[in-house]
Design a protein around this motif. Structure first.
Motif, PDB file in Angstrom:
ATOM      1  N   VAL A 108       0.853  -1.192   0.000  1.00 38.36           N
ATOM      2  CA  VAL A 108       0.000   0.000   0.000  1.00 38.36           C
ATOM      3  C   VAL A 108       0.889   1.242   0.000  1.00 38.36           C
ATOM      4  N   ILE A 109       0.626   2.139  -0.944  1.00 36.37           N
ATOM      5  CA  ILE A 109       1.246   3.466  -0.932  1.00 36.37           C
ATOM      6  C   ILE A 109       0.099   4.469  -1.004  1.00 36.37           C
ATOM      7  N   PHE A 110      -0.230   5.059   0.129  1.00 33.87           N
ATOM      8  CA  PHE A 110      -1.416   5.916   0.203  1.00 33.87           C
ATOM      9  C   PHE A 110      -1.031   7.225   0.877  1.00 33.87           C
ATOM     10  N   GLY A 111      -1.103   8.306   0.108  1.00 37.85           N
ATOM     11  CA  GLY A 111      -0.614   9.585   0.587  1.00 37.85           C
ATOM     12  C   GLY A 111      -1.665  10.445   1.259  1.00 37.85           C
ATOM     13  N   THR A 112      -1.189  11.439   1.979  1.00 45.06           N
ATOM     14  CA  THR A 112      -2.062  12.441   2.592  1.00 45.06           C
ATOM     15  C   THR A 112      -1.261  13.688   2.889  1.00 45.06           C
ATOM     16  N   GLY A 113      -1.951  14.822   2.965  1.00 43.19           N
ATOM     17  CA  GLY A 113      -1.276  16.050   3.343  1.00 43.19           C
ATOM     18  C   GLY A 113      -1.286  16.211   4.850  1.00 43.19           C
ATOM     19  N   ILE A 114      -2.419  15.907   5.424  1.00 43.29           N
ATOM     20  CA  ILE A 114      -2.607  15.967   6.870  1.00 43.29           C
ATOM     21  C   ILE A 114      -3.735  15.002   7.204  1.00 43.29           C
ATOM     22  N   LEU A 115      -3.681  14.390   8.343  1.00 44.94           N
ATOM     23  CA  LEU A 115      -4.689  13.372   8.678  1.00 44.94           C
ATOM     24  C   LEU A 115      -5.221  13.591  10.096  1.00 44.94           C
ATOM     25  N   GLY A 116      -6.519  13.453  10.247  1.00 49.17           N
ATOM     26  CA  GLY A 116      -7.131  13.476  11.571  1.00 49.17           C
ATOM     27  C   GLY A 116      -7.103  14.817  12.265  1.00 49.17           C
ATOM     28  N   VAL A 117      -7.335  15.905  11.520  1.00 50.32           N
ATOM     29  CA  VAL A 117      -7.287  17.232  12.129  1.00 50.32           C
ATOM     30  C   VAL A 117      -8.326  17.374  13.239  1.00 50.32           C
ATOM     31  N   ASP A 118      -9.543  16.895  12.991  1.00 50.27           N
ATOM     32  CA  ASP A 118     -10.583  16.990  14.014  1.00 50.27           C
ATOM     33  C   ASP A 118     -10.233  16.146  15.243  1.00 50.27           C
ATOM     34  N   LYS A 119      -9.639  14.990  15.014  1.00 46.27           N
ATOM     35  CA  LYS A 119      -9.216  14.149  16.132  1.00 46.27           C
ATOM     36  C   LYS A 119      -8.098  14.832  16.916  1.00 46.27           C
ATOM     37  N   PHE A 120      -7.203  15.485  16.210  1.00 42.32           N
ATOM     38  CA  PHE A 120      -6.093  16.192  16.851  1.00 42.32           C
ATOM     39  C   PHE A 120      -6.625  17.356  17.687  1.00 42.32           C
ATOM     40  N   ARG A 121      -7.607  18.074  17.159  1.00 41.13           N
ATOM     41  CA  ARG A 121      -8.235  19.167  17.911  1.00 41.13           C
ATOM     42  C   ARG A 121      -8.895  18.646  19.174  1.00 41.13           C
TER      43      ARG A 121
ATOM     44  N   ALA B  73      -8.035  16.016  20.778  1.00 40.81           N
ATOM     45  CA  ALA B  73      -6.969  15.625  21.697  1.00 40.81           C
ATOM     46  C   ALA B  73      -6.375  16.834  22.409  1.00 40.81           C
ATOM     47  N   ILE B  74      -6.219  17.941  21.693  1.00 41.99           N
ATOM     48  CA  ILE B  74      -5.653  19.151  22.301  1.00 41.99           C
ATOM     49  C   ILE B  74      -6.532  19.634  23.447  1.00 41.99           C
TER      50      ILE B  74
ATOM     51  N   VAL C 112      -5.869  13.631  29.925  1.00 41.88           N
ATOM     52  CA  VAL C 112      -5.035  12.851  29.022  1.00 41.88           C
ATOM     53  C   VAL C 112      -5.516  11.416  28.893  1.00 41.88           C
ATOM     54  N   ARG C 113      -5.932  10.831  29.975  1.00 40.79           N
ATOM     55  CA  ARG C 113      -6.323   9.413  29.964  1.00 40.79           C
ATOM     56  C   ARG C 113      -7.634   9.171  29.234  1.00 40.79           C
ATOM     57  N   ARG C 114      -8.307  10.256  28.860  1.00 37.55           N
ATOM     58  CA  ARG C 114      -9.567  10.102  28.129  1.00 37.55           C
ATOM     59  C   ARG C 114      -9.382  10.289  26.621  1.00 37.55           C
ATOM     60  N   LEU C 115      -8.124  10.353  26.201  1.00 38.62           N
ATOM     61  CA  LEU C 115      -7.865  10.531  24.770  1.00 38.62           C
ATOM     62  C   LEU C 115      -8.323   9.330  23.944  1.00 38.62           C
ATOM     63  N   GLY C 116      -8.248   8.144  24.531  1.00 37.87           N
ATOM     64  CA  GLY C 116      -8.598   6.940  23.780  1.00 37.87           C
ATOM     65  C   GLY C 116      -7.373   6.329  23.135  1.00 37.87           C
ATOM     66  N   SER C 117      -7.474   5.072  22.815  1.00 40.23           N
ATOM     67  CA  SER C 117      -6.319   4.325  22.316  1.00 40.23           C
ATOM     68  C   SER C 117      -6.040   4.538  20.839  1.00 40.23           C
ATOM     69  N   THR C 118      -6.938   5.234  20.121  1.00 38.62           N
ATOM     70  CA  THR C 118      -6.757   5.386  18.667  1.00 38.62           C
ATOM     71  C   THR C 118      -6.341   6.797  18.258  1.00 38.62           C
ATOM     72  N   SER C 119      -6.087   7.664  19.220  1.00 35.47           N
ATOM     73  CA  SER C 119      -5.718   9.045  18.880  1.00 35.47           C
ATOM     74  C   SER C 119      -4.467   9.099  18.009  1.00 35.47           C
ATOM     75  N   VAL C 120      -3.462   8.310  18.376  1.00 37.73           N
ATOM     76  CA  VAL C 120      -2.207   8.343  17.632  1.00 37.73           C
ATOM     77  C   VAL C 120      -2.401   7.824  16.214  1.00 37.73           C
ATOM     78  N   THR C 121      -3.064   6.691  16.068  1.00 39.80           N
ATOM     79  CA  THR C 121      -3.210   6.088  14.734  1.00 39.80           C
ATOM     80  C   THR C 121      -4.120   6.906  13.830  1.00 39.80           C
ATOM     81  N   GLN C 122      -5.009   7.716  14.424  1.00 37.81           N
ATOM     82  CA  GLN C 122      -5.878   8.554  13.597  1.00 37.81           C
ATOM     83  C   GLN C 122      -5.225   9.869  13.191  1.00 37.81           C
ATOM     84  N   THR C 123      -4.155  10.256  13.867  1.00 46.23           N
ATOM     85  CA  THR C 123      -3.527  11.540  13.568  1.00 46.23           C
ATOM     86  C   THR C 123      -2.136  11.420  12.952  1.00 46.23           C
TER      87      THR C 123
END
Length: 423
Positions: A108-121, A123-124, A132-143
């Protein structure tokens, strides 16, 4: 070393004017726009309050994600990429690898400019609130940028290259060429290639601040994106994803797969932000060099090109792009190929633009048509001086095509051009 022949055996798309290949194909032939007014942009005081955003019900995601994957999912680019990627995989007649052994020749070669902006917001805010502990386990993989390729690679069980590229607006076209080169050199048999781009104000806000988006068409969204027009006033922001299954000819023939088109070659380069090139403007010398090198790599002549699917964003750079094509090909007037811009129908889908537009280019080859350029009735004088109106059709024309050139030119002065041929 002789290059292996490389073909396209599957397509998937999530575009503002169609979230399936069949709908997308029908709508680009009919000239149906996917650009619409977005109330949220007005609430946030955007000057441009319209955009090209794919529309589907939330329940549609159940066809692609399980309940665990859907829990906490808040990344539109991830959604678009997975839908387009999985649709392309299915379209190619490929099954999901359910064994414990990865598919060593599949990647797989799948590009992006930026990923998960809403998820990152999201998280902030939680971090700032001390949650912090309520971020969830998928925050990193979604951003993380590579989240989309990793997600698709895991869903399909790929054991070859699994990576994400990022080159602004040229991302999708570059991903296709990366896959092509990997297969042509014998390093893989099948690669799912494409790109995706998030939706929303946090992606589009920077462009609104730069004042490069049209603001006079909030009451008439479908007229706003005007590539090659004398009254073009900026690009309409868009989003979505495009995906192509790219495969060695030997593998495709062995499987008895349907072949949409052949990839003859292409080229990727940079203008080095010299000679007029900058973070936001292309170096014309580099653009022309990229096109010429793509033609050489594809082992064709410039006169072999029947049509061009341009980058053409509806900015002041459109006439310069046409000039660059003309000089690179050594063709002008009636000798110039047909040319069109999908952005008139979907806006500028940023990192996803190259892959979505490549799907459109391949469909034109496969079915024998050149889709029309809406909103270009009043051609820019500099363009009209170079090529006749007939080469920039306003409506779709049925026309057997053999070779299409597709190019993307991105922020940072980066370029990519791929050559597709009817199989």
């Amino acid at each position: 070393m002789n290059k292996r022949r490389v073909v396209i055996t599957g397509l998937g798309v999530v575009a503002p004017n169609g979230t399936s290949v069949s709908d997308f194909n029908n709508n680009i032939q009919k000239g149906k726009s996917g650009i619409h007014y977005i109330e949220k942009l007005k609430e946030l005081n955007f000057s441009c309050q319209i955009a090209g955003k794919p529309l589907y019900k939330e329940s549609y995601l159940n066809n692609y994600f399980n309940n665990i994957q859907l829990k906490g999912l808040n990344a539109s680019g991830m959604e678009y990429g997975v839908i387009a990627g999985m649709d392309a995989w299915k379209d190619a007649g490929l099954s999901i690898n359910n064994s414990q052994t990865p598919l060593w020749d599949t990647g797989v070669i799948f590009g992006t400019g930026i990923l998960g902006v809403d998820k990152f917001r999201e998280a902030i805010y939680k971090v700032d609130e001390g949650k912090v502990r309520r971020l969830g386990s998928t925050s990193v993989t979604q951003t993380m940028a590579s989240g989309i390729s990793a997600f698709l690679g895991g869903m399909l069980g790929c054991g070859n290259i699994v990576t994400t590229n990022s080159s602004a607006c040229s991302t999708g076209t570059e991903a296709i060429l990366m896959a092509y080169n990997h297969i042509a050199q014998g390093n893989a048999e099948i690669i799912l290639a494409g790109s995706t781009s998030d939706s929303g104000p946090y992606v589009w806000g920077g462009f609104d601040a730069m004042r490069i988006l049209p603001y006079k068409y909030n009451d008439n969204p479908t007229k706003a994106s005007r590539p090659m027009s004398a009254t073009a006033s900026g690009f309409v922001p868009g989003s979505g994803a495009g995906a192509l299954v790219i495969e060695s000819l030997e593998s495709a023939q062995k499987r008895g797969a349907t072949i949409y088109a052949e990839i003859l070659g292409g080229h990727v380069n940079s203008g080095g932000q010299r000679n007029g090139g900058s973070m936001t403007a292309p170096n014309s010398q580099a653009v022309q060099y990229c096109i010429r090198k793509a033609i050489t790599n594809a082992n064709i002549n410039s006169n072999d090109i029947d049509a061009i699917n341009g980058h053409l964003t509806a900015t002041t750079m459109d006439s310069i792009e046409i000039q660059n094509w003309s000089e690179a090909l050594g063709r002008k007037g009636k000798d110039f190929p047909y040319i069109n811009s999908l952005k008139s129908l979907v806006g500028h889908c940023l990192a996803a633009s190259g892959s979505i537009e490549s799907v459109a280019a391949v469909l034109q080859l496969k079915e024998g048509y050149v889709f029309g350029n809406i909103n270009s009735e009043d051609l820019h004088p500099a363009i009209e001086a170079l090529i006749p109106r007939d080469q920039i059709p306003l409506k779709t024309i049925n026309k057997p095509l053999t070779i299409i050139a597709k190019a993307s030119f991105g922020f940072g002065d980066v370029n990519a051009c791929v050559i597709f041929k009817k199989y």
